[in-house]
Structures are given as C-alpha cells and as structure tokens.
Design a protein around this motif. Sequence first.
Motif, short mmCIF file in Angstrom:
data_model
loop_
_atom_site.label_atom_id
_atom_site.label_comp_id
_atom_site.label_asym_id
_atom_site.label_seq_id
_atom_site.Cartn_x
_atom_site.Cartn_y
_atom_site.Cartn_z
N PHE A 59 19.00 -71.91 75.47
CA PHE A 59 19.50 -72.00 74.09
C PHE A 59 21.02 -72.14 74.09
O PHE A 59 21.72 -71.38 74.77
CB PHE A 59 19.12 -70.74 73.30
N ALA A 60 21.53 -73.12 73.33
CA ALA A 60 22.98 -73.27 73.17
C ALA A 60 23.47 -72.26 72.13
O ALA A 60 22.67 -71.58 71.48
CB ALA A 60 23.29 -74.69 72.73
N GLY A 61 24.79 -72.20 71.98
CA GLY A 61 25.37 -71.26 71.02
C GLY A 61 24.84 -71.46 69.62
O GLY A 61 24.52 -70.49 68.91
N ALA A 62 24.73 -72.72 69.20
CA ALA A 62 24.22 -73.02 67.86
C ALA A 62 22.76 -72.58 67.71
O ALA A 62 22.35 -72.10 66.65
CB ALA A 62 24.35 -74.51 67.57
N ASP A 63 21.97 -72.74 68.79
CA ASP A 63 20.57 -72.31 68.75
C ASP A 63 20.47 -70.80 68.58
O ASP A 63 19.64 -70.30 67.81
CB ASP A 63 19.85 -72.73 70.04
N LEU A 64 21.31 -70.07 69.32
CA LEU A 64 21.30 -68.61 69.23
C LEU A 64 21.74 -68.15 67.84
O LEU A 64 21.18 -67.19 67.28
CB LEU A 64 22.21 -68.02 70.31
N ALA A 65 22.75 -68.83 67.29
CA ALA A 65 23.22 -68.49 65.94
C ALA A 65 22.11 -68.70 64.92
O ALA A 65 21.92 -67.89 64.00
CB ALA A 65 24.44 -69.33 65.57
N VAL A 121 19.64 -65.80 65.13
CA VAL A 121 20.16 -64.60 64.45
C VAL A 121 20.03 -64.76 62.93
O VAL A 121 19.61 -63.83 62.23
CB VAL A 121 21.63 -64.36 64.84
N ASN A 122 20.37 -65.94 62.41
CA ASN A 122 20.26 -66.17 60.97
C ASN A 122 18.81 -66.07 60.50
O ASN A 122 18.52 -65.47 59.45
CB ASN A 122 20.83 -67.56 60.61
N GLU A 123 17.89 -66.68 61.28
CA GLU A 123 16.47 -66.63 60.92
C GLU A 123 15.95 -65.19 60.93
O GLU A 123 15.17 -64.78 60.06
CB GLU A 123 15.65 -67.50 61.87
N GLU A 176 15.07 -55.88 62.93
CA GLU A 176 14.31 -55.28 64.01
C GLU A 176 13.93 -56.32 65.07
O GLU A 176 14.10 -57.53 64.88
CB GLU A 176 13.03 -54.65 63.44
N MET A 177 13.41 -55.84 66.18
CA MET A 177 13.00 -56.73 67.26
C MET A 177 11.92 -57.69 66.78
O MET A 177 11.88 -58.85 67.20
CB MET A 177 12.50 -55.90 68.44
N ALA A 178 11.04 -57.22 65.90
CA ALA A 178 9.97 -58.08 65.38
C ALA A 178 10.55 -59.26 64.61
O ALA A 178 9.96 -60.36 64.62
CB ALA A 178 9.05 -57.27 64.47
N ASP A 179 11.68 -59.06 63.95
CA ASP A 179 12.32 -60.16 63.21
C ASP A 179 12.88 -61.20 64.18
O ASP A 179 12.77 -62.41 63.94
CB ASP A 179 13.44 -59.61 62.32
N PHE A 180 13.47 -60.74 65.27
CA PHE A 180 13.96 -61.68 66.27
C PHE A 180 12.79 -62.40 66.95
O PHE A 180 12.89 -63.59 67.27
CB PHE A 180 14.79 -60.94 67.32
N ASP A 236 10.09 -67.58 67.70
CA ASP A 236 8.88 -68.39 67.55
C ASP A 236 9.14 -69.57 66.62
O ASP A 236 8.67 -70.69 66.88
CB ASP A 236 7.73 -67.54 66.99
N ARG A 237 9.86 -69.34 65.54
CA ARG A 237 10.18 -70.44 64.61
C ARG A 237 11.04 -71.49 65.30
O ARG A 237 10.83 -72.70 65.10
CB ARG A 237 10.92 -69.89 63.40
N ALA A 238 11.99 -71.04 66.12
CA ALA A 238 12.88 -71.99 66.80
C ALA A 238 12.13 -72.82 67.83
O ALA A 238 12.41 -74.00 68.03
CB ALA A 238 14.03 -71.23 67.47
#
Length: 281
Positions: free
Chosen positions: A22-28, A31-33, A47-51, A56-58
């Motif tokens: 994952f690139a920086g933009a992917d990681l950002a 976090v936003n999602e 929470e961890m479940a949100d990440f 999964d969405r990414a």
Amino acid sequence: MKHVKLATDVDLTELASRTPGFAGADLANVVNEATLHAAELNKAAVEMADFDEAIDRAMAGMERKSRVMNEQEKITIAYHEAGHALVAQSRAHCDPVKKVSIIPRGVAALGYTQQVPTEDRYVLRESELLDRLDACLGGRVAEEIVFNDISTGAANDLDQASALARHMIMRCGMSPQLGLATFRDDAARAGYLRFAAPQERYSESTARTIDEEVRRLLDEAHARVERTLHEKRALLDRIASLLLEREVLDHATLQQLIDETETDASSVTAKSAPPAAMRLA
C-alpha cells in the motif's frame, strides 16, 4: 493517524502486515474509510474491526448485500473459497490465509480468500511460484471434486494462473524444454498498442513449445491440487459448511478447523492400526 481517536484494540503492527504494497495515499484512504465506518456505527473511537472493514473495501470493494445469491450459488462459492483456503494453508510457500468470505463485494466478487505475506519479498523461487499456482487452482478443482461440474466463478483464477505460468516459462527460464532463453509476451505488453502488429522474436515451433509448457505447468498444478483436496475432503467439507453458517472465517478459526480435523484423523489412524506383534507377523 495522529488525528484519529483509536480504540485500545487497534494493533498498528497487525495493520502494517495486512497492507503490504500500500502506498501512502492507499493507507490514508484506509484510515479515512475506517473513521467513516466507525462514525456510521456511532462509535466513540475507531476500532480494529473498522480498520478490518476498511482494508476489505480497499482490496475487494464494498459489501454488496443486495446481491442475493440462490442456495446453490452460495454452496458453490463456499466450496470454491474453501478450496482456495485449504490449498493455500497446505502449501509451505504460500502466504497464510487471513480471511475467507462468501459475502459479495465490489463489481463481480461473490467471495474471496485473502492472503497476507509475512514479510516483503523481492525474489521468488520456482517452488514458491508453483505453490502460488496451486492456490490459484484450489477453487476450480474443489468445484470439480464436489459437484462433478464447473462454473464461471473460476474465470479470474484461471486468468491469474495462466499469466503466472506463462511468466515462469517466458520470462524466468523455468522450462526444461526451452532452457535459459527468455521471450517477449507481446499480448501482455501491447496495452493501448493492441492494434499494432505483433513483433515475435521466436519461431512458430517455439511458440508451440511455449504453449505446451504453459499447459504442462497448469496440468501438473491441477493434479497436485486434486490430490490434496481428495486427501483432505473431510476438511474441505467442514470449511465450506462453516462458511455457509458464518459467511466469514478468520485465520484463527480456519487454523483451528485444520488442527482439529488433523488431530481427529490421527486418532482414527492410531486406533485402526494393528498391534505391533500383528504388524511384525
């Protein structure tokens, strides 16, 4: 991340291992999602479940719960994904399975098996590529064994397997018939120049040998996977059954199923073995 309120169960090391490449933009975006997902559920912290959902969405797209499958389709997808997961977990050089799901996501995915590497890799051995080839074919072969039939669900898997086999033969010199020579794959390189005439640098005879070697790799992988799934048929059934019940299995649950089934099989073997004196006789 510093502007996001995290719950105590968030493991940053685990998040890093789940997002290889994952690139920086992917990681950002992850976090936003995750933050949006937590907000949708009125949580005080992410929470961890949100990440987990954000990753999964990414990787696979949004959940499509409106995409309702009939019962036979659900059973087919469950065995398909169980085949992928079981073969991957049975191979020494495959990345471990993090999650198996039969919840539709994205545009076309009706289920998915998510594997996460344990470390960054830059060079892969032939044995490792062969294990990856096996994992690609796990779903297709599971359908053949269980239903004595095949479906369109393996189309993307076959694309990946064929591309991997062709790369091994044409670019990596992994063919005893072709030796150390490498060859361009103009079909893969054409891109937007797809209407340009191909510039082959090898004869028709060599092209035929390439096709035969690619087919050999795929046929041998198919035979290995078929042998594995026949030997572990009871475990394949258990994984598929639990998938139908829960829809999602994590690594711990999958590994527990594997360990329990192997323990049961060992107990049966030990009980059915003849006494030592009888064996010697």
